[in-house]
Design an enzyme around this catalytic site. Structure first.
Site, short mmCIF file in Angstrom:
data_model
loop_
_atom_site.label_atom_id
_atom_site.label_comp_id
_atom_site.label_asym_id
_atom_site.label_seq_id
_atom_site.Cartn_x
_atom_site.Cartn_y
_atom_site.Cartn_z
CG HIS A 476 -2.16 -0.84 0.95
ND1 HIS A 476 -2.92 -1.38 1.94
CD2 HIS A 476 -2.73 -1.19 -0.21
CE1 HIS A 476 -3.93 -2.04 1.40
NE2 HIS A 476 -3.83 -1.94 0.10
CD GLU A 713 -12.29 -6.63 -19.88
OE1 GLU A 713 -11.29 -6.15 -19.32
OE2 GLU A 713 -13.44 -6.52 -19.43
CG ASP A 737 -8.91 -8.35 -17.46
OD1 ASP A 737 -8.31 -9.13 -16.71
OD2 ASP A 737 -9.70 -7.49 -17.07
CB CYS A 784 -9.76 1.89 -21.34
SG CYS A 784 -10.55 0.29 -21.26
C1 PEP Z 1 -8.34 -3.95 -18.64
O1 PEP Z 1 -8.59 -5.14 -18.39
O2 PEP Z 1 -7.42 -3.59 -19.38
C2 PEP Z 1 -9.17 -2.90 -18.05
C3 PEP Z 1 -9.03 -1.64 -18.41
O3 PEP Z 1 -10.03 -3.27 -17.07
P1 PEP Z 1 -9.58 -3.53 -15.55
O4 PEP Z 1 -8.12 -3.20 -15.44
O5 PEP Z 1 -10.43 -2.65 -14.72
O6 PEP Z 1 -9.87 -4.99 -15.40
MG MG Z 2 -10.44 -5.69 -17.38
#
Ligand code: PEP
Ligand code: MG
Length: 852
Positions: A476, A713, A737, A784
């Site tokens: 953390h 993903e 992911d 993203c």
């Molecule tokens: C991802 O899997 O790249 C994503 C943006 O979602 P999270 O990291 O929230 O699983």
């Molecule tokens: Mg994800």
């Protein structure tokens, strides 16, 4: 039904069927602990009825808190355990209604447990119900029938009793006691792990007992162990007396610590994806051969030049004995309540400083303060005459030490949180204020460990970096350091403690390297470099509100990944052109229960208002499961949670939660340009189902439609992009992911982390496929996931045709600046080359990082 004739005469106990159904030899049960008769000998029933009844007269001597298992003891002393289904402990009582209480006397046919056949069939591994004698030494022979039985009518098991023999456990000899052991089994010592422990314990002649606080059970009795109801995260000790006591304790301690053969043994708050076993092995410690270089783990990137200052732990005077237990208990409760208020105010202070995970750290501290186990253990010490401070100190230190020993980096590092919270309460109890040190300017803090509270109070104008002996990149403290932009090294070589305060050093948090005795020129060079970086940041910030258009006129939308209204405000102030990913799980996480529809509507509206009415806001529906638990929504233990009920699958499992969220988004949509995005879509049926839910809610509310997109993903979604593109408005690639699923490497795995690289050509090819598929139907694609903020990946993503980059809030100005320096034509060439490469390293070599 065929009954075999017993081969030996003796007193016989005849059991009637406790359920209707088909009988199955216990050896055929698809669970090795039952099949190998570790729990006991008996038979299994594939039930067709849903009311478990007593198979004989007797007394209820055990009933599991999850209500899936009950034991009846016959007047002859035979203990008959009935365990409904397999792995049903994980249902935590859902679907089961007990009809008796512990200690009740029952007669044959008395209802014991009613259960929902459909629910259990759907949610558990199997409905097969095991009926076994746990004290098999009481039975000389089992007579097993076969075929179909009728509940409360047919005899389904005959037991020829053995002559009663005295307890053969030896009590002469040495006595041995184990160290405290934290139970790591996700659902505690339920039937299966208890049976494994009993089977192991029976190999020793000594008497062996398992203690939890003042409770104690015979470790050779499944029923006694189950009755103790030892839960996950609880601390127990083993005690043995007899000729082989010491060996028994050594072997059994190791076995209990390693989870007694149960997979996924990790204490309650742990991400279920990280299995842990036995004792912590010493972590591989980086070590430098150069006396002037100290190595550690790169905990927070960046460069710093400064002078060391060692943080020394504050010693508190804690009296052992106290007043009356009532006075001391009251004091402890008051101190915990005060600490909770303090934590809440720190949480408010750090909330929204960039990373939404930050406030969650202090939410975790609140949970530690609420932990009834800590209070229980401390109270029992108080009841023995100890002062509140002494009892509390012993309790939290012991718990922290136990956590620190776990072979699971994430959990071991939570020990620091327990110490932090523990110390806060202890200070209140002893009336000692935290010493506030006025650090000299340009301080590089050196400490065995820092706590999140230390971090929250750091004077950022004086402290330029820090090094700790303990911790790693996932602690953390490291998370806080990153979000505060303080370069940091964790797990550094211990010889750092020999440095005199005021030693000049260069700290490289990106490489996890501390340089001592650097020549003046090197110090000056580094200072100049830091100044250049700061100047560049300031320059990027000046242009943060200008669009991101490449040299040859190609616009790229640069938007933010956020988790709260505060993040939205910060994103807007840093020039974000919208929100590419609102991780709504953060809206759900920082609270004791799910937000209501109105609360959610308010939050989504607040975000739209913070960003402005013309900015697109992509709201991803709740994405929990896998590594993201929700404290108030217990999820069944899964062998492979990342492949289990995650993301949209969880939404289908909890449709009301999903529909409430969809209604909230629809209701907030008028405040801006809100779009809905579904996570973890792998099949078109899932997309259709999710869209149907949205449409139903929309029609009921009679509101205008919103744009709908999906995360790409899951590899199948990228491969089937063309099919999916027909039915969505946009895609956003979740490379975190997508990378873990494509390369089959757990994104949270401490050892495999270096291989989770989203620029691997396999991942890039899938992104390419997604862009091509979307393009056929005129749909756009954003990114993203982590590589959307990665300067080495950005040119390639743009070259692949990605139109929108959704990045960490603080990166937005620099990403916009980078886009402005690029040329689309060149990016396309780089992308084409990258797709043909063999490794992630080759891709990174193709786009070297600029030295500033
Ligand atoms: C991802 O899997 O790249 C994503 C943006 O979602 P999270 O990291 O929230 O699983
Ligand atoms: Mg994800």
């Amino acid at each position: 039904m065929v009954l075999q004739v017993p081969s030996q005469t003796g007193q016989t106990v005849r059991l009637v069927a406790p359920l209707s159904g088909f009988l199955l030899p216990i050896e055929q049960v698809p669970d090795p602990v039952f099949a190998q008769k570790m729990v006991g000998d008996g038979i299994s029933i594939d039930p067709t009825s849903n009311l478990l009844v007593a198979p004989c007269d007797g007394e209820v001597v055990q009933i599991h808190p999850a209500n899936h298992a009950v034991t009846v003891k016959t007047p002859e002393g035979v203990e008959i355990l009935m365990h409904i289904g397999l792995d049903t402990v994980e249902l935590r009582g859902e679907g089961f209604t007990p009809k008796v209480n512990l200690g009740d006397r029952v007669t044959t046919g008395t209802p014991l447990i009613e259960f929902d056949l459909d629910y259990v069939a759907l949610h558990a591994k199997s409905l097969l119900t095991q009926v076994v004698v746990t004290n098999t030494e009481r039975v000389a022979e089992f007579v097993y029938p076969s075929g179909l039985v009728q509940s409360a009518q047919d005899i389904f098991l005959e037991l020829v009793l053995a002559a009663v023999s005295a307890d053969t456990a030896a009590t002469d000899g040495e006595m041995a006691t184990s160290e405290p052991i934290v139970i790591a089994n996700p659902t505690g010592l339920h039937a299966r792990p208890a049976a494994v422990l009993v089977n192991l314990a029976k190999k020793y002649q000594s008497q062996i007992a398992l203690h939890r606080g003042s409770d104690c059970a015979n470790a050779k009795s499944v029923v006694a162990l189950m009755n103790l109801q030892v839960g996950n995260g609880e601390t127990v000790t083993l005690e043995a007396q007899g000729p082989d006591a010491r060996q028994a304790i050594t072997d059994l301690t190791a076995a209990v610590r390693s989870g007694l053969g149960e997979a996924g043994t990790a204490p309650a708050s742990a991400p279920a994806s990280i299995a842990q076993s036995a004792l912590k092995a010493p972590p591989p410690q980086p070590k430098s051969d150069d006396p002037n270089i100290l190595l550690g783990v790169a905990a927070s990137s960046g460069l710093a030049v400064g002078n060391t200052y060692r943080v020394r732990e504050q010693k508190l005077d804690v009296p052992e004995l106290g007043g009356t237990p009532t006075q001391e208990s009251r004091q402890l409760e008051k101190a915990i309540a005060k600490a909770a208020l303090e934590v809440e105010s720190i949480r408010a202070k750090v909330h929204g400083q960039g990373d939404p995970g930050k406030a969650a750290i202090f939410a975790a501290h609140q949970e530690i303060l609420d932990d009834p186990e800590l209070l229980d253990i401390a109270t029992s010490a108080i009841n023995k005459g100890k002062s509140a401070a002494f009892a509390w100190q012993q309790t939290y230190q012991e718990q922290a030490d136990q956590l620190a020993q776990l072979d699971n980096e994430l959990l071991a590092q939570r020990a620091n949180d327990v110490r932090d919270v523990g110390m806060r309460v202890l200070r209140i109890l002893t009336g000692v204020e935290a010493t506030e040190i006025k650090y000299p300017r340009d301080t590089v803090l050196v400490a065995e460990d820092l706590t999140p509270s230390d971090m929250a109070n750091l004077d950022r104008n004086r402290v330029v970096g820090f090094c700790t002996l303990a911790g790693g990149a996932t602690s953390h403290v490291a998370i806080l350091a990153r979000s505060m932009g303080i370069p940091a090294i964790a797990g550094i070589e211990p010889r750092i403690m020999d440095l005199a305060d005021g030693t000049p050093v260069i700290l490289d948090g990106t490489k996890g390297k501390l340089r001592l005795n650097a020549p003046v020129q090197e110090i000056e060079r580094t200072k100049a470099r830091i100044e250049r970086q700061q100047a560049k940041r300031a320059e990027d910030l000046k242009h943060a509100f200008e669009p991101a258009i490449t040299q040859d006129g190609h616009p790229v939308e640069v938007v933010a990944n956020i988790g709260s209204i505060k993040d939205a405000e910060e994103a807007a102030s840093l020039g974000a052109e919208g929100v590419g990913l609102l991780r709504t799980e953060f809206v759900f996480m920082e609270r004791p229960q799910a937000p209501t529809e109105d609360e959610q509507t308010g939050i989504y509206r607040g975000i739209a208002e913070a960003m402005g009415p013309d900015k697109p806001i992509i709201i991803r529906t709740l994405d929990v499961g896998g590594d993201k638990p929700l404290p108030y929504l217990p999820m069944a233990h899964e062998e492979n949670p990342f492949l289990g009920e995650r993301g949209i699958r969880f939404g289908f499992d909890q449709p009301e939660l999903q529909r409430t969220q969809l209604r909230a988004i629809l209701r907030a949509a008028s405040a801006g340009q809100l779009r809905v995005m579904f996570p973890m879509i792998g099949r078109i049926e899932e997309l259709r189902m999710a869209k149907a839910m949205l449409e139903e809610e929309r029609q009921q509310l009679d509101l205008p439609p919103v744009e709908v997109g999906i995360m790409i993903e899951v590899p199948s979604a990228a491969i089937m992009a063309e099919t999916l593109a027909k039915e969505v408005d946009f895609f956003s690639v979740g490379t975190n992911d997508l990378t873990q699923y494509t390369l089959a490497v757990d994104r949270g795995h401490p050892k495999l982390a270096p291989f989770v690289d989203g620029v691997h050509p396999a991942v890039l090819r899938l992104i390419d496929q997604a862009v091509q598929g979307a393009g056929r139907y005129g749909k756009w694609v954003g990114v993203c996931g982590g590589i959307g903020s990665d300067p080495q990946a950005i040119p390639i993503l743009i070259g692949l045709g990605v139109r929108e980059l959704s990045a960490s809030v603080t990166m937005i100005p620099s990403i916009k600046a980078q886009v402005r320096s690029l040329d689309l034509d060149h990016c396309q060439k780089l992308a084409a080359q990258a797709l043909g490469l063999e490794t992630a390293a080759e891709v990174r070599d193709l786009v070297p990082l600029e030295e500033d």
